[in-house]
Design an enzyme around this catalytic site. Structure first.
Site, PDB file in Angstrom:
ATOM      1  CB  CYS A   1      56.898  82.481  34.612  1.00  0.00           C
ATOM      2  SG  CYS A   1      55.376  81.529  34.791  1.00  0.00           S
TER       3      CYS A   1
ATOM      4  CB  THR B   1      53.403  82.034  41.548  1.00  0.00           C
ATOM      5  OG1 THR B   1      53.138  83.013  40.550  1.00  0.00           O
ATOM      6  CG2 THR B   1      52.657  82.449  42.806  1.00  0.00           C
TER       7      THR B   1
END
Length: 229
Positions: A197, A83
């Site tokens: 992202c 992430t």
């Protein structure tokens, strides 16, 4: 072949992409029935998300440090945080383990430098777009100029990530908004746009636009494959 350690589940929707990309990369490199050696710890994202939005980053760090130590104990030779946003606590995690951490911003910046791109747009969670832990690394370590969307568009990007993509929802209307925002970043001078992202690649990809997009999930996964083999 080295064992790749993954901190996943943030969200699991994008962690699936990591698992597939890493295994495909190993197969393409080594052929036959080769697949990646992976040790993964997948967290409960609901707990992490609540701490993020309450500003308790040390709480998130504590959870991920424990997970990282478990991955290391399982035999991993290197660690990836699957992430972009949680690289905010990468320094704390890195200092708590004995194996190297492959930073997602470094892997992405290296691609930009290789392509000769100096000015880039950045999409991601509000944390990634607005705080310095990611943009600052690109600017200070690689000399890149980073543009982010205007405030209203940052809110759109953030809400789509948490309220749609992390739940596995892919909406055509959201894709239209993302592509509009990407175009706006190019109008600001961006030569390419970072999909900063790991869920964004579920919504938009290079087939949707002529603008150069950098999917951080696959860039990070490719870096891991190179390290492993």
């Amino acid at each position: 072949m080295k064992t790749i350690g993954l901190l996943g589940g943030m969200s699991w929707e994008s962690t699936v992409g990591y698992y597939q990309a890493i295994n495909k990369g190993v197969k393409e490199s080594l052929g036959g029935l080769h697949s990646a050696k992976i040790a993964m710890y997948s967290v409960d994202f609901s707990q992490i998300e609540k701490l993020q939005h309450s500003g308790d980053w040390e709480g998130t760090a504590e959870i991920l440090i424990g997970a990282a130590k478990n991955v290391q104990a399982a035999g991993a030779d290197v660690l990836l945080i699957c992430t972009n946003t949680m690289h905010k606590v990468a320094p704390q995690i890195e200092s708590a383990i004995d194996i190297p951490l492959l930073h997602i911003a470094d892997a992405t910046a290296e691609v930009l430098v290789e392509k000769g791109i100096k000015t880039v747009g950045l999409l991601g969670t509000a944390f990634t777009m607005e705080q310095d832990f990611y943009k600052g690394r690109l600017t200070n370590n690689y000399g890149l100029t980073v543009h982010t969307p205007v405030e209203a568009d940052r809110e759109i990007i953030h809400n789509v990530i948490y309220k749609e993509l992390c739940l596995g929802e892919v909406n055509p209307s959201s894709k239209i908004e993302y592509l509009r925002i990407i175009e706006d970043l190019v109008n600001q001078g961006a030569e390419a746009v970072i999909l900063g992202c790991t869920e964004i690649g579920l919504l938009v990809n290079q087939t949707d636009t002529d603008i150069t997009l950098l999917d951080t999930t696959y860039i990070h996964a490719k870096k891991a494959v190179e390290y492993a083999i």
